[in-house]
Scaffold this motif. Structure first.
Motif, PDB file in Angstrom:
ATOM      1  N   ALA A  96       1.752   4.477   0.714  1.00 48.13           N
ATOM      2  CA  ALA A  96       1.924   5.897   1.042  1.00 48.13           C
ATOM      3  C   ALA A  96       1.836   6.144   2.542  1.00 48.13           C
ATOM      4  CB  ALA A  96       0.869   6.728   0.313  1.00 48.13           C
ATOM      5  N   ARG A  97       1.581   5.070   3.301  1.00 45.45           N
ATOM      6  CA  ARG A  97       1.564   5.126   4.775  1.00 45.45           C
ATOM      7  C   ARG A  97       0.509   6.101   5.301  1.00 45.45           C
ATOM      8  NH1 ARG A  97       6.284   2.628   6.485  1.00 45.45           N
ATOM      9  NH2 ARG A  97       5.076   2.481   8.386  1.00 45.45           N
ATOM     10  N   GLU A 153      -2.817   6.260  13.208  1.00 43.70           N
ATOM     11  CA  GLU A 153      -2.143   7.561  13.239  1.00 43.70           C
ATOM     12  C   GLU A 153      -0.934   7.572  14.176  1.00 43.70           C
ATOM     13  OE1 GLU A 153      -5.168  10.480  14.136  1.00 43.70           O
ATOM     14  OE2 GLU A 153      -6.322   9.988  12.344  1.00 43.70           O
ATOM     15  N   ASN A 154      -0.728   6.488  14.914  1.00 38.58           N
ATOM     16  CA  ASN A 154       0.443   6.376  15.779  1.00 38.58           C
ATOM     17  C   ASN A 154       1.705   6.560  14.921  1.00 38.58           C
ATOM     18  OD1 ASN A 154       2.708   5.059  17.121  1.00 38.58           O
ATOM     19  ND2 ASN A 154       1.210   4.268  18.583  1.00 38.58           N
ATOM     20  N   GLU A 155       2.602   7.431  15.346  1.00 40.52           N
ATOM     21  CA  GLU A 155       3.761   7.771  14.504  1.00 40.52           C
ATOM     22  C   GLU A 155       4.680   6.585  14.237  1.00 40.52           C
ATOM     23  OE1 GLU A 155       5.726  11.447  15.667  1.00 40.52           O
ATOM     24  OE2 GLU A 155       3.781  12.160  16.412  1.00 40.52           O
ATOM     25  N   GLU A 156       4.622   5.602  15.098  1.00 37.11           N
ATOM     26  CA  GLU A 156       5.456   4.410  14.863  1.00 37.11           C
ATOM     27  C   GLU A 156       4.762   3.422  13.919  1.00 37.11           C
ATOM     28  OE1 GLU A 156       7.050   2.829  18.620  1.00 37.11           O
ATOM     29  OE2 GLU A 156       8.672   4.118  17.898  1.00 37.11           O
ATOM     30  N   VAL A 157       3.503   3.691  13.612  1.00 38.53           N
ATOM     31  CA  VAL A 157       2.734   2.763  12.781  1.00 38.53           C
ATOM     32  C   VAL A 157       2.491   3.353  11.388  1.00 38.53           C
ATOM     33  CG1 VAL A 157       0.603   1.433  12.563  1.00 38.53           C
ATOM     34  CG2 VAL A 157       1.656   1.731  14.832  1.00 38.53           C
ATOM     35  N   LEU A 158       1.672   4.400  11.310  1.00 38.14           N
ATOM     36  CA  LEU A 158       1.322   5.043  10.040  1.00 38.14           C
ATOM     37  C   LEU A 158       0.990   4.033   8.933  1.00 38.14           C
ATOM     38  CD1 LEU A 158       3.731   8.120   9.978  1.00 38.14           C
ATOM     39  CD2 LEU A 158       1.271   8.108  10.418  1.00 38.14           C
ATOM     40  N   LEU A 159      -0.045   3.255   9.209  1.00 35.69           N
ATOM     41  CA  LEU A 159      -0.564   2.319   8.215  1.00 35.69           C
ATOM     42  C   LEU A 159      -2.087   2.438   8.220  1.00 35.69           C
ATOM     43  CD1 LEU A 159       1.578  -0.848   9.050  1.00 35.69           C
ATOM     44  CD2 LEU A 159       1.668   0.430   6.901  1.00 35.69           C
ATOM     45  N   PRO A 160      -2.733   2.220   7.077  1.00 39.65           N
ATOM     46  CA  PRO A 160      -4.195   2.268   7.062  1.00 39.65           C
ATOM     47  C   PRO A 160      -4.784   1.034   7.751  1.00 39.65           C
ATOM     48  CG  PRO A 160      -3.359   1.637   4.908  1.00 39.65           C
ATOM     49  CD  PRO A 160      -2.151   1.928   5.761  1.00 39.65           C
ATOM     50  N   ALA A 161      -6.034   1.153   8.175  1.00 39.50           N
ATOM     51  CA  ALA A 161      -6.656   0.044   8.913  1.00 39.50           C
ATOM     52  C   ALA A 161      -8.045  -0.274   8.366  1.00 39.50           C
ATOM     53  CB  ALA A 161      -6.759   0.392  10.400  1.00 39.50           C
ATOM     54  N   GLY A 208       5.835   8.286  -4.551  1.00 44.53           N
ATOM     55  CA  GLY A 208       5.392   7.148  -5.371  1.00 44.53           C
ATOM     56  C   GLY A 208       6.100   7.048  -6.705  1.00 44.53           C
ATOM     57  N   SER A 209       7.249   7.656  -6.819  1.00 42.56           N
ATOM     58  CA  SER A 209       7.971   7.599  -8.099  1.00 42.56           C
ATOM     59  C   SER A 209       8.754   6.286  -8.202  1.00 42.56           C
ATOM     60  CB  SER A 209       8.899   8.795  -8.223  1.00 42.56           C
ATOM     61  OG  SER A 209       9.753   8.826  -7.110  1.00 42.56           O
ATOM     62  N   LEU A 210       9.415   6.103  -9.326  1.00 45.18           N
ATOM     63  CA  LEU A 210      10.116   4.845  -9.592  1.00 45.18           C
ATOM     64  C   LEU A 210      11.168   4.558  -8.520  1.00 45.18           C
ATOM     65  CD1 LEU A 210      10.534   2.510 -11.663  1.00 45.18           C
ATOM     66  CD2 LEU A 210      12.350   3.919 -12.649  1.00 45.18           C
ATOM     67  N   CYS A 211      11.147   3.368  -8.004  1.00 49.60           N
ATOM     68  CA  CYS A 211      12.094   2.975  -6.965  1.00 49.60           C
ATOM     69  C   CYS A 211      12.872   1.765  -7.472  1.00 49.60           C
ATOM     70  CB  CYS A 211      11.321   2.658  -5.688  1.00 49.60           C
ATOM     71  SG  CYS A 211      12.360   2.519  -4.256  1.00 49.60           S
ATOM     72  N   TYR A 212      14.162   1.902  -7.579  1.00 48.73           N
ATOM     73  CA  TYR A 212      15.007   0.846  -8.153  1.00 48.73           C
ATOM     74  C   TYR A 212      15.154  -0.327  -7.185  1.00 48.73           C
ATOM     75  CZ  TYR A 212      16.180   3.612 -12.222  1.00 48.73           C
ATOM     76  OH  TYR A 212      16.107   4.301 -13.394  1.00 48.73           O
ATOM     77  N   PRO A 213      15.581  -1.460  -7.713  1.00 38.35           N
ATOM     78  CA  PRO A 213      15.732  -2.633  -6.835  1.00 38.35           C
ATOM     79  C   PRO A 213      16.669  -2.401  -5.649  1.00 38.35           C
ATOM     80  CG  PRO A 213      15.806  -3.312  -9.121  1.00 38.35           C
ATOM     81  CD  PRO A 213      15.802  -1.808  -9.122  1.00 38.35           C
ATOM     82  N   ASP A 214      17.545  -1.398  -5.724  1.00 35.01           N
ATOM     83  CA  ASP A 214      18.452  -1.166  -4.594  1.00 35.01           C
ATOM     84  C   ASP A 214      17.770  -0.431  -3.437  1.00 35.01           C
ATOM     85  OD1 ASP A 214      18.141   1.326  -5.677  1.00 35.01           O
ATOM     86  OD2 ASP A 214      20.290   1.786  -5.810  1.00 35.01           O
TER      87      ASP A 214
END
Lengths: 404, 192
Positions: A96-97, A153-161, A208-214
């Motif tokens: 969820a970034r 929180e850097n906009e280019e990152v947005l990942l938990p740490a 977070g809904s279903l995401c197809y292989p494509d």
């Protein structure tokens, strides 16, 4: 302000200084002091935050995810079984970034039951899209948690740490810590900006809904891309912090006496303190040794490590973890980096389950490693400090991973 | 060069509940107030009252990075003299002592003399704790009296800084009784 704080209290002071708005955590040894102190801050009104009490670590991370999706700055902390229990939610937070920061006080996994440090708990989650820092002492815990928000929180990152530190030797060791106030930190860390991933009832969206292989693969690619950008953000966050507050840690790697070194000792976490001392002792004996301390495991400092280590005669990687059947995790990664270089990598597994690793041990490890390189008998990895008599008595033999 | 840093090492022995870890923390806090760099490192065993607990201090003029456990302490403080009567515990207390190492024990002169160690200082911290009603769950809290005793024997940190460290840790009546115990330990400690 200089206070005498344990690593855990330093973490709580850092969350307070970073103006964290929501804390949700479940207590576990050796993490408990972190959330005790935070709940004290919140109860006394010293920290304008909400403490969400939960019945488990899985729910703690779920609460953190909800709060972060609503735009809050969020903090939690855990150890060992708590970390593994919340691991499903950790994937959700990363996917969820959400820029959540979590303290991980590393503790050996059971059975047999242990409360002391090794890094197997944290490193078993190295592939899930969280940034992973690891600290040496309480001062660095304080400084790194604040830096971690800047990066996450850097906009280019947005990942938990995750920010790791060792059970007891850092978590419960009290030392002088220079603590910054929330006002001082606000010069460095502005309030979290509501980014596109924040829940807004005026602009509903599906998450977070279903995401197809494509399409799924692109989501993972984008996380990988952001992680690669995190490295620059980590270095810049450390530089800026150093310029403002006078302390910096070399970005992703901290180096000590490496310039003319023929031998590099590679460590992570609290035993790096003893490793510095061991390097001095070996220098006095005439060995050209330096220390490389990993401060970040994800993103992995590949190019930085390769540049530093490729022309060393010996690279001695001390892992406080064991990937059963493969060896040390950092050693394995570093061997892969250096496969086409002339460097000899000796991977030593030590300090498992809180076993003490002193500077005398590290001096021994380096000398033994050097001996193996000179004889051309470098094993895939080796265990340091095993009670061989006990093992032989138990199973009738002692196994040494063979030379490759 | 980190290895040129000179530091002194202290090892505390007590039972879970007596406050050995708190003493080590207060020692570090007092040392830092007087401009030293100091760390306190606890070693927790079984998480229960009565178990043998060990804590460490390193103290120096400059920053110390070493965090491994202390093997050759300059000072050993014993909060419960009964630990000295148990073979296994006594072995841990005497392990790694150097010729010049100092033992500071919660004991009467007679017990202290019987230890057969050349540098021993003693004070009856149990008596001080009981007098000041420093008792929790039936265990006399001998830690602040022994902190006072160590403060005197160590000699390089002012009593005032120890008092301030105690006042920063507790308030009200708890601070008062702990200050009393600290001072009584300080003035009551005797070399053998």
């Amino acid at each position: 302000m200089r206070l005498v704080l344990t690593g855990n209290y330093a973490a709580a002071y850092a969350a307070k200084a970073a103006k964290v708005e929501v804390v949700s955590a479940y207590p576990i040894t050796p993490q408990t002091q972190v959330v005790e102190k935070l709940s004290e801050f919140i109860e006394r009104g010293e920290m304008n935050a909400r403490y969400i009490r939960v019945e488990s670590e899985h729910s703690a991370m779920a609460a953190c995810i909800g709060a972060a999706m609503a735009g809050a700055r969020v903090f939690t902390a855990t150890s060992a079984h708590g970390l593994i229990y919340m691991s499903e939610m950790l994937w959700w937070a990363a996917g969820a970034r959400l820029p959540i920061v979590m303290g991980v006080i590393t503790r050996a996994m059971a059975p047999p039951w242990s409360i002391w440090s090794d890094h197997c708990d944290l490193l078993s989650l190295r592939d899930i899209g969280w940034i992973i820092y690891f600290c040496e002492n309480a001062q660095e815990v304080f400084d790194t948690i604040i830096q971690a928000y800047k990066v996450a929180e850097n906009e280019e990152v947005l990942l938990p740490a995750m920010v790791g530190w060792d059970a007891f030797q850092t978590s419960h060791t009290a030392e002088p810590v220079d603590v910054l106030s929330p006002d001082e930190v606000s010069k460095y860390l502005p309030p979290r900006r509501p980014l596109p991933y924040v829940i807004d009832f005026e602009r509903p969206f599906t998450h977070g809904s279903l995401c197809y292989p494509d399409r799924y693969m692109e989501f993972r690619y984008l996380m990988d891309l952001s992680m690669s950008k995190a490295k620059k953000a980590i270095v810049e966050a450390d530089e800026e912090y150093g310029d403002l507050f006078g302390r910096k840690y070399g970005g992703v790697l901290e180096k000590y006496l490496c310039e003319d070194a023929e031998i590099a000792v590679v460590t992570m976490g609290v035993l790096s303190g003893d490793a510095r001392y061991a390097v001095d002792i070996l220098r006095k004996e005439g060995y050209k040794v330096g220390l490389v301390r990993l401060r970040v495991v994800r993103p992995f400092p590949s190019s930085e490590l390769k540049k530093e280590l490729k022309s060393k005669k010996l690279v001695c990687v001390i892992d406080r973890n064991i990937s059963i059947g493969r060896g040390g995790i950092l050693g394995t990664e570093i061997k892969a980096l250096l496969k086409n270089s002339s460097a000899n990598v000796v991977n030593v597994v030590a300090g498992i389950g809180g076993r003490d690793v002193s500077y005398e041990d590290i001096v021994n490890i380096v000398k033994r490693s050097l001996d193996l390189v000179e004889k051309g008998e470098v094993p895939e990895y080796m265990w340091y400090g095993i009670d061989k008599e006990y093992v032989v008595k138990a199973v009738g033999e002692y196994y040494e991973p063979p030379a490759l | 060069m980190y290895s040129t840093v000179v530091y002194k090492e202290i090892r505390w022995h007590g039972r879970g509940g007596q406050g050995a870890v708190t003493s080590a923390e207060l020692f570090a806090a007092a040392a830092v107030r007087d401009g030293f760099y100091a760390v306190s490192i606890p070693f927790f065993g079984a998480e229960r009252r009565g178990a043998h607990v060990v804590a460490f201090n390193r103290i120096s003029d400059t920053r110390v990075y070493v965090r491994s456990s202390i093997k050759n302490p300059d000072f050993v403080v014993v909060l419960d003299s009964k630990l000295l009567g148990l073979e296994h515990d006594k072995k841990r207390i005497f392990s790694g002592l150097k010729k010049e190492s100092v033992l500071v024990v919660n004991a009467d002169k007679e017990v202290a003399e019987s230890l057969g160690w050349r540098n021993v200082a003693c004070v009856n911290a149990t008596e001080i704790a009981l007098k000041n009603r420093l008792v929790l769950a039936g265990i006399p809290l001998t830690n602040t009296a022994m902190l006072g005793a160590l403060a005197k024997v160590f000699g390089e940190i002012s009593l005032k800084s120890f008092e301030e460290a105690v006042k920063a840790k507790w308030s009200g009546r708890r601070a008062e009784v702990n200050l009393m115990a600290l001072r009584e330990g300080y003035s009551g400690v005797r070399w053998i």
